[in-house]
Scaffold this motif. Structure first.
Motif, PDB file in Angstrom:
ATOM      1  N   ASP A   1      -1.706  -2.855  -5.657  1.00 54.00           N
ATOM      2  CA  ASP A   1      -1.747  -1.353  -5.224  1.00 54.00           C
ATOM      3  C   ASP A   1      -0.330  -0.990  -5.929  1.00 54.00           C
ATOM      4  O   ASP A   1      -0.184   0.032  -6.094  1.00 54.00           O
ATOM      5  CB  ASP A   1      -1.537  -1.597  -3.530  1.00 54.00           C
TER       6      ASP A   1
ATOM      7  N   SER B   1       0.781  -1.261   0.018  1.00 52.28           N
ATOM      8  CA  SER B   1      -0.016  -0.144  -0.128  1.00 52.28           C
ATOM      9  C   SER B   1       1.016   1.163  -0.058  1.00 52.28           C
ATOM     10  O   SER B   1       0.546   2.242  -0.424  1.00 52.28           O
ATOM     11  CB  SER B   1      -0.882  -0.115   1.046  1.00 52.28           C
TER      12      SER B   1
ATOM     13  N   GLU C   1      -0.896  -0.317  -9.580  1.00 50.87           N
ATOM     14  CA  GLU C   1      -1.776   0.993  -9.516  1.00 50.87           C
ATOM     15  C   GLU C   1      -0.715   2.114  -9.409  1.00 50.87           C
ATOM     16  O   GLU C   1      -0.798   3.227 -10.052  1.00 50.87           O
ATOM     17  CB  GLU C   1      -2.762   1.085  -8.536  1.00 50.87           C
TER      18      GLU C   1
ATOM     19  N   LEU D   1       1.381   3.320  -3.167  1.00 52.55           N
ATOM     20  CA  LEU D   1       0.362   4.450  -3.589  1.00 52.55           C
ATOM     21  C   LEU D   1       0.457   5.557  -2.886  1.00 52.55           C
ATOM     22  O   LEU D   1       0.378   6.808  -3.340  1.00 52.55           O
ATOM     23  CB  LEU D   1      -1.126   3.584  -3.401  1.00 52.55           C
TER      24      LEU D   1
END
Length: 401
Positions: free
Chosen positions: A207, A173, A210, A176
């Motif tokens: 994640d 995470s 992205e 991001l």
């Protein structure tokens, strides 16, 4: 050696197979050919220091460490030695019941110290939960890293005090978070850069993909620093990717480079290069530090269940600290007095860490039941009562003490 073109290293995909048994056979054959081609075309590492401590010339990256002095080299060695000593003490404290868990960085000191020392003060770091060496470079007191692993706080330091974010337990995470922060840096007109650390296992998370997409589209000044330590807990890297991890950057439209993760000079140089690209408005870079996790994934893991001693022994010969020590000795940049003094400092650090942890309060056993629901919940209340009864049973066994 130079950074190799990711386009040249990406295996070609075969044409579509026909249906039926023939198609199945051709698929198997194609897979074998692709695997064989990949092994034979395995990319070389960017390396400035061999495992024997010999300096390697590299026209593309030498300029990023051209001004490094003997004092600087001794400083990098000191950083790695003290980081390893702290890490060893934390592992011992967990085994003694003082910490609930610990994620060791043993073997990854060069990747973390090299990249950490490449950063400017105004750069911002988004770590995982293993970046103890980077935290050291950012001036975070090592004892502050241990509160979370003891269960007495959720971090223990002010992220903005050192531009070093709190540890991230959720896998991937932080990539991001780093991308969003880097996009904000651009909006503010600043010339600082952002770096996100993650492991080879996290590279398989959505994640991270992205983050790659958004950083490329918005040309964000972010460096993705992947410490490929060969094992995502018990899953080897070859079970996660058909190509070397750094080549994934090509599909998102930005460069990737693989560096010898056990070479502190190469990590310093490559990270400087990537950070300068980011500050110059050239967008993101993926750095794959090819290294090895010498210990367990965390103290709850048993690596002997999934990897062989021979593998670890082969990587021990590439030890990042021993490598730089050999270079210091051969180059006459350090004498026995320096190493003896550092050993004394190392033991003092271990003692300070040990005393600091033992002075911490015990964790609140019932804190896990708080803030789960805003207005409370019957099931949580029931579980709290069951846990309270369980805790009370120990007092009963000890005569009510």
């Amino acid at each position: 050696m130079t950074v190799e073109s990711t386009a040249a290293r990406t295996p070609r995909r075969s044409a579509g197979n026909k249906a039926g048994t023939t198609g199945t056979k051709r698929t198997t054959s194609t897979t074998k050919k692709a695997t064989g081609a990949r092994k034979s075309a395995e990319p070389a590492l960017v390396q400035l220091l061999t495992p024997e401590g010999k300096r390697v010339k590299n026209a593309e990256f030498d300029k990023y460490v051209a001004d490094i002095t003997a004092d600087d080299l001794r400083g990098l060695y000191r950083d790695m030695v003290l980081t390893r000593r702290f890490d060893a003490e934390a592992t011992s404290l967990q085994r003694q019941g003082e910490l609930g868990l610990w994620a060791s960085l043993l073997g990854q000191e060069a990747a973390q110290i090299g990249s950490g020392r490449a950063l400017r003060d105004d750069d911002y770091v988004f770590p995982t939960y293993r970046e103890h060496g980077v935290a050291w470079c950012r001036g975070v007191d090592p004892t502050n890293l241990l509160g979370m692993f003891r269960g007495v706080n959720n971090g223990g330091w002010d992220p903005n005090g050192n531009n070093f974010h709190l540890y991230t337990i959720v896998i991937g995470s932080q990539a991001l978070h780093a991308t969003g922060y880097a996009m904000g840096v651009t909006k503010d007109g600043a010339d600082s850069a952002v770096i996100a650390y993650f492991g080879d296992g996290a590279s398989s998370q959505g994640d991270v993909a992205e983050a790659f997409t958004f950083s490329a589209v918005y040309n964000a000044p972010v460096v993705f620093f992947c410490q490929n330590n060969q094992w995502a807990i018990s899953e080897p890297t070859e079970k996660q990717s058909r190509v070397p991890l750094y080549q994934r950057a090509q599909g998102f439209g930005f460069p990737g480079v693989r560096v010898d993760g056990n070479d502190v000079l190469a990590n310093l140089a490559v990270t400087k290069w990537a950070l300068e690209r980011a500050r110059a408005g050239e967008g993101p870079t993926l750095v794959e530090a090819f290294t090895y996790r010498m210990g367990a994934h965390t103290t709850s893991d048993d690596p002997t269940r999934y990897r062989h001693d021979e593998e670890r022994a082969a990587w021990e010969a590439k030890d990042p600290i021993l490598r730089l020590r050999r270079h210091l000795e051969v180059s006459n940049h350090a004498d026995e007095g320096f190493f003896a003094e550092l050993e004394t400092e190392s033991e003092a650090l271990g003692k300070r860490v040990r005393e600091a942890v033992r002075a911490m309060p015990d964790p609140d056993h019932f804190a896990i039941f708080e803030n789960v629901y805003a207005d409370g919940h019957a099931l949580v209340d029931e579980e709290r009562a069951q846990f309270a009864a369980y805790q009370a049973s120990f007092a009963d066994e000890d005569g009510g003490k």
